[in-house]
Design a protein around this motif. Sequence first.
Motif, PDB file in Angstrom:
ATOM      1  N   SER A   1      49.906 -38.123 -10.539  1.00  0.00           N
ATOM      2  CA  SER A   1      50.191 -39.027  -9.413  1.00  0.00           C
ATOM      3  C   SER A   1      49.344 -40.284  -9.584  1.00  0.00           C
ATOM      4  O   SER A   1      48.329 -40.466  -8.914  1.00  0.00           O
TER       5      SER A   1
ATOM      6  N   ALA B   1      48.376 -48.440  -1.019  1.00  0.00           N
ATOM      7  CA  ALA B   1      48.084 -47.014  -1.207  1.00  0.00           C
ATOM      8  C   ALA B   1      47.684 -46.827  -2.662  1.00  0.00           C
ATOM      9  O   ALA B   1      48.516 -46.968  -3.556  1.00  0.00           O
TER      10      ALA B   1
ATOM     11  N   SER C   1      46.328 -44.583  -5.787  1.00  0.00           N
ATOM     12  CA  SER C   1      46.336 -43.189  -6.223  1.00  0.00           C
ATOM     13  C   SER C   1      44.930 -42.621  -6.338  1.00  0.00           C
ATOM     14  O   SER C   1      44.720 -41.420  -6.120  1.00  0.00           O
TER      15      SER C   1
ATOM     16  N   ASN D   1      43.852 -40.984  -3.105  1.00  0.00           N
ATOM     17  CA  ASN D   1      44.663 -39.916  -2.527  1.00  0.00           C
ATOM     18  C   ASN D   1      43.868 -38.627  -2.387  1.00  0.00           C
ATOM     19  O   ASN D   1      43.006 -38.307  -3.225  1.00  0.00           O
ATOM     20  N   ASN D   2      44.172 -37.878  -1.327  1.00  0.00           N
ATOM     21  CA  ASN D   2      43.583 -36.548  -1.203  1.00  0.00           C
ATOM     22  C   ASN D   2      44.389 -35.560  -2.041  1.00  0.00           C
ATOM     23  O   ASN D   2      45.387 -35.921  -2.674  1.00  0.00           O
TER      24      ASN D   2
ATOM     25  N   GLU E   1      48.186 -35.341  -1.191  1.00  0.00           N
ATOM     26  CA  GLU E   1      48.944 -36.505  -1.632  1.00  0.00           C
ATOM     27  C   GLU E   1      49.118 -36.500  -3.154  1.00  0.00           C
ATOM     28  O   GLU E   1      50.160 -36.921  -3.668  1.00  0.00           O
ATOM     29  N   ARG E   2      48.111 -36.038  -3.874  1.00  0.00           N
ATOM     30  CA  ARG E   2      48.236 -35.964  -5.334  1.00  0.00           C
ATOM     31  C   ARG E   2      49.290 -34.933  -5.738  1.00  0.00           C
ATOM     32  O   ARG E   2      50.059 -35.154  -6.677  1.00  0.00           O
TER      33      ARG E   2
END
Length: 501
Positions: free
Chosen positions: A302, A319, A321, A324-325, A328-329
């Motif tokens: 991601s 946003a 990458s 990302n948490n 989200e990944r």
Amino acid sequence: MTTTARRKPLLSRVPADFVRAVLKGHSSLGLAFAAIIYLVCLTGSIAVFAHEFQRWETAGAPRLTSISPDAVQHALEAAIARVSGGAEHAYINLPTPDLPQASISVEKDHVQHGWIFDAAGNLVAPGDAPFSEFLTRLHINLHIPGSWGIFIVGLTGVALLSSLISGLLAHPRIFRDAFHLRLGGSRRLQEADLHNRIGIWALPFHVIVSLTGALLGLTTIIVGVLGMALFQGDTAKVYALFIPQAPKDDPRPAPIIDLRPMFPAVDRAAPGGRTDLILLEHPAEMGGAAMFNVQREDTRLSNYDAYAFDRTGKLYHHARSSENNLGERILGSIGKLHFGWFGGAAVKIAYALLGLGLTYLAAGGVTIWLARRGDKRNPAPGLERLWAATVWSQPVALAATALATAAALGGVSKQALIMIWAAVTLIILFSALRVEATALSLWLKRAAGVLLIATAPAHVLRFWPTDPVIWSVDVGLMACGGVLLWLARGAVVPPVPARSR
């Protein structure tokens, strides 16, 4: 002196009644979804090379490694000018290593118009890739309108995952017998061993593909559940967690949004990144906006950033990458994991081969069930003919669509390819009423092989490729055709009327 008995593996201690019950459920589930699982797995194995097929279809288009902001802006203005009355959305694909060309698609009244443009931003060719779109859509939604097709494919992913789990539970010795093959004897035992060995050898791949396919196909239901649980049924708020909202709607006419100042802003925000896609909302209105999807050079699956600008060039959403948490990944990795679009050609080839193995599992399960019925003196010749037609009609139908694409000098539409595929499939299924399963399989393998081998020279006669990737597609088609002809080697068996039972 005392001895301690060796403990049996966990699966081998499963009660026999439980094993029989799970095996029955495994067979029932496989039979219920066998045809759809087979079709989805077969098309998915081919769709891994969707970008390569798109290059193959557009062999005459200019190949680019980069494009200037001025050229992108010129292409945007030229495309919107060709759509009278303005455009609601526009999508600009910039050159990537997998697809080294630039294209733009403009949407108006839910109809898309697409073109490929050159390094100067001139629209030089239609942007359609009907075979690639036909193939990927057959895998994603079976060409069923609305969200029903995607939902059915998602359920197929669930059924496949359930079959894998029940298959493990139904065969307690499956790990211990991982390299035990009984070849050359009973057809049922041979097919069963191959079925079980392929299932266990590539189990991680099978689980990943079926799980990600289920998640992709059932997205609408998942979003609906989250909307009810978190936002009193408002699914728009769920989508807003992942997709930036456009600026305030303002339909007043305005000059076409200027993308050129946004490129340096993206370069500053994501140094070293590569913009692959630009999405535009109402580009000729005061409420217009543009979002840049930027791939970062790192090892994460991601690894895409998103930067959204209003028409003045003001960044109103980003946003990254890297921020990302874990959840989200995972969400950002599902698509690449499912299609194998990471790691280059080696990963794609591995995905295609493993996908064909999964396709064999889907076909072999029914073959084993039919062979078991024959061993019990309860054969089902009608079902054998129908299953042979189902399995081998798809290579023939897909090869026919590829040949039509390569040979159609005036171009061919996606709708025409759907009609060709459906017609060939139905004709072969009806032929199962009169032709024995063995003869039918033999002739269909040969037909698919001949069609695939004919596709390559038809394509070369239409386009003399200068791209080595395009040559590799033509060579691959001929190789696949040769394999099918090799599988159908031996004496010619003429079709004979099926015996009535």
